[in-house]
Scaffold this active site. Sequence first.
Site, PDB file in Angstrom:
ATOM      1  N   LYS A   1      22.689  36.395  52.708  1.00 30.92           N
ATOM      2  CA  LYS A   1      22.403  37.549  53.571  1.00 30.92           C
ATOM      3  C   LYS A   1      20.993  37.198  54.539  1.00 30.92           C
ATOM      4  O   LYS A   1      20.778  37.763  55.368  1.00 30.92           O
ATOM      5  CB  LYS A   1      21.398  38.173  51.592  1.00 30.92           C
ATOM      6  CG  LYS A   1      21.616  39.609  52.395  1.00 30.92           C
ATOM      7  CD  LYS A   1      20.756  40.488  51.138  1.00 30.92           C
ATOM      8  CE  LYS A   1      20.266  41.640  52.270  1.00 30.92           C
ATOM      9  NZ  LYS A   1      19.928  43.007  50.972  1.00 30.92           N
TER      10      LYS A   1
ATOM     11  N   GLU B   1      37.927  45.478  45.083  1.00 35.38           N
ATOM     12  CA  GLU B   1      37.792  44.955  45.989  1.00 35.38           C
ATOM     13  C   GLU B   1      39.343  43.984  46.623  1.00 35.38           C
ATOM     14  O   GLU B   1      39.991  43.781  47.296  1.00 35.38           O
ATOM     15  CB  GLU B   1      37.358  43.723  45.997  1.00 35.38           C
ATOM     16  CG  GLU B   1      35.410  44.019  46.885  1.00 35.38           C
ATOM     17  CD  GLU B   1      34.561  44.816  45.524  1.00 35.38           C
ATOM     18  OE1 GLU B   1      34.815  45.402  43.956  1.00 35.38           O
ATOM     19  OE2 GLU B   1      33.746  45.027  45.445  1.00 35.38           O
TER      20      GLU B   1
ATOM     21  N   PHE C   1      21.340  36.918  41.152  1.00 36.56           N
ATOM     22  CA  PHE C   1      21.694  38.184  40.710  1.00 36.56           C
ATOM     23  C   PHE C   1      22.890  37.811  41.465  1.00 36.56           C
ATOM     24  O   PHE C   1      22.619  37.819  43.342  1.00 36.56           O
ATOM     25  CB  PHE C   1      20.866  38.949  41.163  1.00 36.56           C
ATOM     26  CG  PHE C   1      21.599  40.488  41.081  1.00 36.56           C
ATOM     27  CD1 PHE C   1      22.234  41.271  39.881  1.00 36.56           C
ATOM     28  CD2 PHE C   1      21.927  41.704  41.986  1.00 36.56           C
ATOM     29  CE1 PHE C   1      22.828  41.842  39.348  1.00 36.56           C
ATOM     30  CE2 PHE C   1      22.167  42.460  41.365  1.00 36.56           C
ATOM     31  CZ  PHE C   1      22.800  42.843  40.539  1.00 36.56           C
ATOM     32  N   GLN C   2      23.918  38.590  41.154  1.00 38.00           N
ATOM     33  CA  GLN C   2      25.600  38.396  41.841  1.00 38.00           C
ATOM     34  C   GLN C   2      25.916  37.368  42.410  1.00 38.00           C
ATOM     35  O   GLN C   2      26.502  36.957  43.812  1.00 38.00           O
ATOM     36  CB  GLN C   2      25.234  39.474  42.930  1.00 38.00           C
ATOM     37  CG  GLN C   2      25.607  41.058  42.151  1.00 38.00           C
ATOM     38  CD  GLN C   2      25.454  41.953  42.649  1.00 38.00           C
ATOM     39  OE1 GLN C   2      25.332  42.861  43.985  1.00 38.00           O
ATOM     40  NE2 GLN C   2      26.489  43.066  41.991  1.00 38.00           N
TER      41      GLN C   2
ATOM     42  N   MET D   1      60.787  44.680  33.793  1.00 38.16           N
ATOM     43  CA  MET D   1      60.612  43.422  33.938  1.00 38.16           C
ATOM     44  C   MET D   1      60.519  42.394  32.343  1.00 38.16           C
ATOM     45  O   MET D   1      61.727  41.615  31.981  1.00 38.16           O
ATOM     46  CB  MET D   1      60.794  42.570  34.867  1.00 38.16           C
ATOM     47  CG  MET D   1      61.329  41.368  35.406  1.00 38.16           C
ATOM     48  SD  MET D   1      63.147  41.661  35.750  1.00 38.16           S
ATOM     49  CE  MET D   1      62.975  41.514  37.749  1.00 38.16           C
TER      50      MET D   1
HETATM   51  C1  LIG Z   1      49.032  41.866  37.228  1.00 37.80           C
HETATM   52  C2  LIG Z   1      50.621  41.311  37.139  1.00 37.80           C
HETATM   53  N1  LIG Z   1      50.235  40.853  35.051  1.00 37.80           N
HETATM   54  C3  LIG Z   1      51.469  40.989  34.565  1.00 37.80           C
HETATM   55  C4  LIG Z   1      52.271  40.665  35.436  1.00 37.80           C
HETATM   56  C5  LIG Z   1      53.526  40.477  34.545  1.00 37.80           C
HETATM   57  N2  LIG Z   1      54.973  41.073  34.414  1.00 37.80           N
HETATM   58  C6  LIG Z   1      55.490  41.619  35.849  1.00 37.80           C
HETATM   59  S1  LIG Z   1      56.878  42.712  35.621  1.00 37.80           S
HETATM   60  C7  LIG Z   1      56.312  43.478  34.045  1.00 37.80           C
HETATM   61  C8  LIG Z   1      56.221  44.435  34.232  1.00 37.80           C
HETATM   62  C9  LIG Z   1      56.119  45.714  35.451  1.00 37.80           C
HETATM   63  O1  LIG Z   1      56.527  46.969  35.208  1.00 37.80           O
HETATM   64  P1  LIG Z   1      56.788  48.403  35.715  1.00 37.80           P
HETATM   65  O2  LIG Z   1      55.630  48.614  36.850  1.00 37.80           O
HETATM   66  O3  LIG Z   1      57.015  49.720  34.776  1.00 37.80           O
HETATM   67  O4  LIG Z   1      57.894  48.007  36.969  1.00 37.80           O
HETATM   68  P2  LIG Z   1      59.462  47.524  35.696  1.00 37.80           P
HETATM   69  O5  LIG Z   1      59.892  46.304  35.777  1.00 37.80           O
HETATM   70  O6  LIG Z   1      59.911  48.373  34.557  1.00 37.80           O
HETATM   71  O7  LIG Z   1      60.488  48.409  36.753  1.00 37.80           O
HETATM   72  C10 LIG Z   1      54.897  42.394  33.961  1.00 37.80           C
HETATM   73  C11 LIG Z   1      54.531  42.862  33.239  1.00 37.80           C
HETATM   74  C12 LIG Z   1      51.927  40.817  36.602  1.00 37.80           C
HETATM   75  N3  LIG Z   1      53.424  40.138  37.564  1.00 37.80           N
HETATM   76  N4  LIG Z   1      50.970  40.948  36.858  1.00 37.80           N
END
Ligand SMILES: Cc1ncc(C[n+]2csc(CCOP(=O)(O)OP(=O)(O)O)c2C)c(N)n1
Lengths: 170, 584
Positions: free
Chosen positions: B164, B52, B114-115, B482
């Site tokens: 529902k 979803e 439920f749900q 990042m």
């Molecule tokens: C759902 C979610 N969890 C954690 C983060 C924190 N976060 C930001 S960038 C990142 C790393 C992303 O890695 P990747 O997709 O390999 O991209 P890259 O930076 O290596 O290009 C994380 C864990 C986030 N933005 N969103």
Amino acid sequence: MQQSQDIETHTISVLVDNEPGVLARVIGLFSGRGYNIDSLTVSETEHQKHQSRITVVTTGTPVVIEQIKNQLERLVPVHRVMDLTVMGQPLERELALIKVAGKGEKRVEALRLADAFRAQVIDATVEHFVFEITGRSKKVEQFVVLMEPLGLVEVARTGVASIMRGKNST
Amino acid sequence: MAREMTGAEIVIKALVDQGVDVIFGYPGGAVLPIYDVLFKQNKLRHVLVRHEQGAVHAAEGYARSTGKPGCVLVTSGPGATNAVTGLTDALMDSIPIVCLTGQVATHLIGNDAFQEADVVGITRPCTKHNYLVKDVNRLAKVMHEAFFVATNGRPGPVVVDIPKDVQFAAGKYAGPDNSGHKTYRPQKKGDQQAIRKAVDIISKAKRPVLYTGGGVINSGPVASKLLREFVKITGIPITSTLMGLGAYPASGKQWLGMLGMHGTYEANNAMHDCDVMINIGARFDDRITGRIDAFSPGSTKIHVDIDASSINKNIMVDLPIIGDCAFVLEEMIRIWKARSIPPDKKARAKWYNQIDEWRARDCLKFKSDKNVIMPQYAVQRLYELTKGKDTYISTEVGQHQMWAAQYYHFEEPNRWMTSGGLGTMGYGLPAAVGIQMAHPKSLVIDIAGEASVLMNMQELSTAIQYRLPIKVFILNNQYMGMVRQWQELLHGGRYSESYTEALPDFVKLAEAYGGVGIRAEKPDELDDAIKEMISVDKPVLFDCVVDRTANCFPMIPSGAAHNEMLLGDEGVKDGVSEEGKILV
Ligand SMILES: Cc1ncc(C[n+]2csc(CCOP(=O)(O)OP(=O)(O)O)c2C)c(N)n1
Ligand SMILES: [Mg+2]
């Protein structure tokens, strides 16, 4: 541009559609964004139109107060947001029920003070009184403080209801 | 004319009457009556997602690339809770979404049935508005109202929770009317006097800069057109937020590139040194301002926004104008032309000279390598090989997202979909699904990171099912790049849990889903591989193996000002103050 960092207290009146969850929206906004609620009252005031008036007393810097109003304004079921404090000196009243238990001199003193504050006795036994007091929050506050050494048991307060002076609607 | 239908029929009829042609959803017990009606009609296409969250992101991609609201249909309980991340994402980026959730029967509400989940309670803070419809005779009205609220004023997601029994009950249907809303009436036209004053201030500016945002895109293509005209007649240099890319063409002479944390040297310096800043449809987000007390200290600030609550939230402005930026721009242009005020030519020339000096720093240059694909190079090549085409770009979240914003250049609005406000990893792939549904003939590319893309990888299956030839261009550095970059700069190089071991073989993964996998490992094979990707008429996972430890620059470290930008790995050591470390 710089703005004042002074903390102000404002009474804000919010006219809303009285639909389920509307109060939760307002309260959720305050808690979610870290705004203060000093007092909050709500009741349907215009039955035909299903509208309620929520009166919030809040504190914050002028910028935060402005934010609060803008955020409230943004809620879908909100008709109008009025900052009564900005509009003039609004009339403000609060009602409190105050239970005091005690005997002898303390009991006499409690009754004497109640009289001075124009509080009414609405329930009593030989061991207790329940006073009803109406007035500005400060007055209610003062009365409660005075009752403390005289056997204060508990307090129920309504929160502030507020309206503008004069013949016009806000 | 009102006539009797079941609640489920009312839902579908309302969607059709609202002009909805596609809905992204996933069935379950509490929405079976609606799915039953869907089955019996052919006006509305349903796209079966695999999660979803993916449905909401797909609807966002659809909405952002078309300007129309996106629609979602999910079941009660887990269906609705799975949608919450998507709804929050749409709220943060002001994307119009109408999300229908099934609910347990009215008499069961509150019984831990439920749900059952308190969906209006859960989604209250992550929607613009939400409804629980307990009376079938209110359903049509609420449906139409949901579209009105989602698309008017500052757009956003709206949830309609439908028990529902209400879906089964018979009630009256009435079509949409144009009477507006009894309480929600956003101000569209800006205050005339304020607009005049703005033009006055702008005409006297010596070092003006335009700072535009997602609001220009949300306002519609007319706003972008007007923005271009305004930039042309006033000669003012322009920068934009991540969300606003494409409103002004990147090839334009007055374009400074993106601003903010990973913005260009010229854009951020222009923001810092300008004497008049004109913010149109942006919100002084913390990714933009850097240190608040050092943000553009000497400028007079004008802020045009449809949402009054954005004014003076982070930055105090001198002249707020509340209104839709298309209306306001149109007025500003009219007044500007009527007055025909020539700008101070000498001052302007000096300002552009200064800007050219900043541009000469060439802040986006990077060291290329013969043997390793640099991620910046990969985006650059992707841009060069796709720029003439009818292309839409989505992204995941991370370094690759910033490189995409820096090295892929947008000429038109609605071509760039990214999760800005919430920064949701896993946004890009499902968003691409939604975009491709709206634009079946276009080239739709998700510029991805290998970590992010795994968060909603299951939606590749949706792409296969509906023959949506989306291209997932993975900048595979094996790191949550990042996170790794921040650990390098702020946490002494202790790379705690930011390396992904046991990554899947993306080529095989693509094949397992029924798509095509392509891998490029060396710079000299990149172009051919990209060309192959473009030519394939199927979903593609492109595993672009890039340098593992490249950092994204320029960067304004947290807690620093716009003119304290880091341009490369040098000078990083003392780049972040203790105070800055607590900021994200
Ligand atoms: C759902 C979610 N969890 C954690 C983060 C924190 N976060 C930001 S960038 C990142 C790393 C992303 O890695 P990747 O997709 O390999 O991209 P890259 O930076 O290596 O290009 C994380 C864990 C986030 N933005 N969103
Ligand atoms: Mg990565």
